[in-house]
Design an enzyme around this catalytic site. Structure first.
Site, PDB file in Angstrom:
ATOM      1  N   LYS A 166     -27.811  15.784 -55.910  1.00  0.00           N
ATOM      2  CA  LYS A 166     -26.523  15.475 -55.292  1.00  0.00           C
ATOM      3  C   LYS A 166     -25.503  16.583 -55.498  1.00  0.00           C
ATOM      4  CE  LYS A 166     -26.155  11.393 -57.317  1.00  0.00           C
ATOM      5  NZ  LYS A 166     -25.735  10.033 -57.676  1.00  0.00           N
ATOM      6  N   HIS A 196     -15.758  11.398 -68.200  1.00  0.00           N
ATOM      7  CA  HIS A 196     -16.903  10.712 -67.591  1.00  0.00           C
ATOM      8  C   HIS A 196     -17.971  10.269 -68.603  1.00  0.00           C
ATOM      9  CE1 HIS A 196     -19.736   9.455 -64.589  1.00  0.00           C
ATOM     10  NE2 HIS A 196     -20.654  10.263 -65.102  1.00  0.00           N
TER      11      HIS A 196
HETATM   12  N1  NAD Z   1     -24.402  16.203 -59.106  1.00  0.00           N
HETATM   13  C1  NAD Z   1     -24.610  15.324 -60.049  1.00  0.00           C
HETATM   14  O1  NAD Z   1     -25.525  14.513 -59.993  1.00  0.00           O
HETATM   15  C2  NAD Z   1     -23.703  15.312 -61.223  1.00  0.00           C
HETATM   16  C3  NAD Z   1     -24.142  14.765 -62.441  1.00  0.00           C
HETATM   17  C4  NAD Z   1     -23.255  14.785 -63.529  1.00  0.00           C
HETATM   18  C5  NAD Z   1     -21.970  15.320 -63.388  1.00  0.00           C
HETATM   19  N2  NAD Z   1     -21.612  15.827 -62.164  1.00  0.00           N
HETATM   20  C6  NAD Z   1     -20.267  16.388 -61.972  1.00  0.00           C
HETATM   21  O2  NAD Z   1     -20.040  17.366 -62.972  1.00  0.00           O
HETATM   22  C7  NAD Z   1     -18.644  17.488 -63.204  1.00  0.00           C
HETATM   23  C8  NAD Z   1     -18.400  17.559 -64.684  1.00  0.00           C
HETATM   24  O3  NAD Z   1     -19.134  18.665 -65.195  1.00  0.00           O
HETATM   25  P1  NAD Z   1     -18.514  19.612 -66.299  1.00  0.00           P
HETATM   26  O4  NAD Z   1     -18.045  18.787 -67.432  1.00  0.00           O
HETATM   27  O5  NAD Z   1     -19.468  20.693 -66.528  1.00  0.00           O
HETATM   28  O6  NAD Z   1     -17.184  20.120 -65.561  1.00  0.00           O
HETATM   29  P2  NAD Z   1     -16.619  21.603 -65.239  1.00  0.00           P
HETATM   30  O7  NAD Z   1     -17.573  22.362 -64.433  1.00  0.00           O
HETATM   31  O8  NAD Z   1     -15.256  21.394 -64.688  1.00  0.00           O
HETATM   32  O9  NAD Z   1     -16.520  22.269 -66.681  1.00  0.00           O
HETATM   33  C9  NAD Z   1     -15.618  21.718 -67.610  1.00  0.00           C
HETATM   34  C10 NAD Z   1     -14.700  22.797 -68.180  1.00  0.00           C
HETATM   35  O10 NAD Z   1     -15.476  23.721 -68.926  1.00  0.00           O
HETATM   36  C11 NAD Z   1     -15.157  25.062 -68.547  1.00  0.00           C
HETATM   37  N3  NAD Z   1     -16.341  25.852 -68.870  1.00  0.00           N
HETATM   38  C12 NAD Z   1     -17.487  26.013 -68.167  1.00  0.00           C
HETATM   39  N4  NAD Z   1     -18.389  26.700 -68.883  1.00  0.00           N
HETATM   40  C13 NAD Z   1     -17.811  26.995 -70.063  1.00  0.00           C
HETATM   41  C14 NAD Z   1     -18.243  27.659 -71.225  1.00  0.00           C
HETATM   42  N5  NAD Z   1     -19.494  28.125 -71.361  1.00  0.00           N
HETATM   43  N6  NAD Z   1     -17.369  27.783 -72.262  1.00  0.00           N
HETATM   44  C15 NAD Z   1     -16.110  27.271 -72.183  1.00  0.00           C
HETATM   45  N7  NAD Z   1     -15.656  26.604 -71.104  1.00  0.00           N
HETATM   46  C16 NAD Z   1     -16.505  26.459 -70.063  1.00  0.00           C
HETATM   47  C17 NAD Z   1     -14.750  24.950 -67.113  1.00  0.00           C
HETATM   48  O11 NAD Z   1     -13.907  25.999 -66.714  1.00  0.00           O
HETATM   49  C18 NAD Z   1     -13.980  23.619 -67.122  1.00  0.00           C
HETATM   50  O12 NAD Z   1     -12.670  23.832 -67.564  1.00  0.00           O
HETATM   51  C19 NAD Z   1     -18.004  16.271 -62.540  1.00  0.00           C
HETATM   52  O13 NAD Z   1     -17.329  16.673 -61.386  1.00  0.00           O
HETATM   53  C20 NAD Z   1     -19.177  15.373 -62.186  1.00  0.00           C
HETATM   54  O14 NAD Z   1     -18.925  14.605 -61.034  1.00  0.00           O
HETATM   55  C21 NAD Z   1     -22.439  15.850 -61.112  1.00  0.00           C
END
Ligand code: NAD
Length: 381
Positions: free
Chosen positions: A158, A279
């Site tokens: 997704k 989440h």
């Molecule tokens: N497609 C799917 O099935 C699926 C499954 C789970 C979650 N998601 C989506 O994923 C998102 C959440 O993922 P997330 O928590 O990775 O969010 P994100 O990508 O926004 O990352 C979170 C924060 O971490 C920072 N960041 C990224 N890599 C870093 C690193 N190595 N060191 C320091 N900071 C870093 C980013 O800039 C951001 O501020 C949601 O939008 C959710 O809907 C999608």
């Protein structure tokens, strides 16, 4: 396989099947890779060395120089990387257009020039969506830089934007390959580690075959304290077990046409607590309420419920938040039903781990009771 048959009125009905293949791999030392050691990191370079690269802002600030050096070592021809802000607010059409504009400016071909994404779940969802749309679908490769992305989003099919409602507009378009390096998690904050942990526990509770839950009970709290980044063999085994199990579930039901899915645990009510709760933590609160309801229904024995509560507590995840409220949960369950063929289909262990049953017709009274039970559990000395 394709087939053309005749319809009852003499028309034609075409049937075609499409094979979808994608991989997910934990690789230590990705930024130090060489073409000799990991030749396929960026896809088949004998077809083309041209790539558009999109990078999360924070990852770029920390690792931008090493990333450029890596691309140079592989002799990748690329324009300046597209820098994409992480966080939910980037899951918009405008971000998709930013990436699409770069694909168009570099005249990326339909085949053999996968988009390279370095970032978390947000870049996965928005960049994957851009890849799904561009030339009606180009491939992309995901370099998962957050724990959430590594153990969940990065190898999901997704992709989505949240314009205007969370994940409402999207496609099924997995990255052809996902790579992650736990060393990247060192710069995540602890809340982000807890978020990823929520998704790992989700899978450990419903996992059908391997003893993931028992392993998590033994080593999970330590792995969480280490941020899953210490090259700890048990932490790696937990991540690999989660990826493997979830890949099986996705491969069996890639387009979620079967709405009874193990991995839906924690996702039938959790949206009632977001965004006040992040989440992964919302998923945990949902699992806890699900366990309280299932115990009252005689599905989950109190001993199993308590085992799960104990490990959640040991990881430092919340057992309670003041946003928990009957009306919000009831309305979230109604929305869940719209997504699952009119049923709640809430998965829960059926008496013991590994076997699952699906709960339906959860009433407002059961929700109220579950909230009382959870409050008492969370505030017990
Ligand atoms: N497609 C799917 O099935 C699926 C499954 C789970 C979650 N998601 C989506 O994923 C998102 C959440 O993922 P997330 O928590 O990775 O969010 P994100 O990508 O926004 O990352 C979170 C924060 O971490 C920072 N960041 C990224 N890599 C870093 C690193 N190595 N060191 C320091 N900071 C870093 C980013 O800039 C951001 O501020 C949601 O939008 C959710 O809907 C999608």
């Amino acid at each position: 396989m394709s087939l053309v048959t005749e319809t009852p009125r003499g028309g034609r009905k075409a049937t075609a099947t499409r094979t979808v293949e994608w991989t997910a791999e934990i690789l230590v030392g990705i930024l130090d890779s060489t073409p000799g050691r990991v030749p396929d990191l960026f896809g088949d370079l004998t077809v083309s060395r041209r790539r558009v690269v999109a990078v999360d802002t924070k990852f770029h600030a920390i690792h931008g120089d090493r990333l450029r050096a890596l691309l140079a070592r592989y002799r990748i021809e690329h324009p300046d990387p597209v820098i994409v802000q992480g966080g939910e607010r980037s899951k918009t059409r405008a971000t998709v257009e930013q990436i699409t504009a770069a694909l168009e400016a570099f005249d990326v071909s339909r085949f053999g020039e996968p988009l390279l994404l370095f970032g978390g779940g947000v870049l996965h969802d928005v960049g994957g969506f851009a890849a799904a749309e561009y030339r009606r679908g180009i491939t992309y490769r995901m370099f998962a830089t957050t724990l959430v992305c590594a153990i969940d989003a990065g190898f999901a099919l997704k992709v989505a934007i949240s314009d205007p409602f969370k994940n409402r507009t999207g496609q099924y378009h997995p990255a052809e390959a996902m790579f992650t390096d736990p060393a990247w998690f060192r710069t995540l904050d602890h809340e982000q580690i807890l978020d990823g942990t929520g998704e790992i526990i989700k899978w450990a509770v419903v996992e059908p075959s391997a003893p993931l839950f028992a392993r998590f009970e033994r080593h999970g709290p330590r792995a969480v304290a280490e941020g899953f980044s210490a090259n700890d063999p048990d932490a790696l085994a937990i991540m690999r077990g989660t990826i493997k199990g979830m890949m099986h579930e996705l491969a069996d039901n890639p387009y979620e046409l079967v709405t009874e899915r193990r991995s839906y645990i924690g996702h039938g009510m959790s949206m009632a607590f977001e965004p006040q709760v992040t989440h992964g933590q919302a998923v945990i609160l949902d699992i806890l309420l699900t366990l309280m309801i299932a115990t009252r229904r005689g599905i989950v024995p109190p001993k199993l419920r308590d085992r799960i509560v104990t490990v959640i507590r040991a990881c430092g995840l919340r057992l309670w938040h003041d946003v928990l409220d009957t009306d919000r949960i009831v309305s979230a369950l109604a929305d869940t039903m719209r997504h699952r063929h009119g049923k709640q289909s809430i998965p829960v262990p059926n008496g013991k781990l590994r076997t699952i049953t699906y709960m339906n017709e959860i009433t407002p009274d059961e929700v109220r009771q579950a909230l009382d039970d959870l409050y008492a559990t969370a505030h017990a000395a």
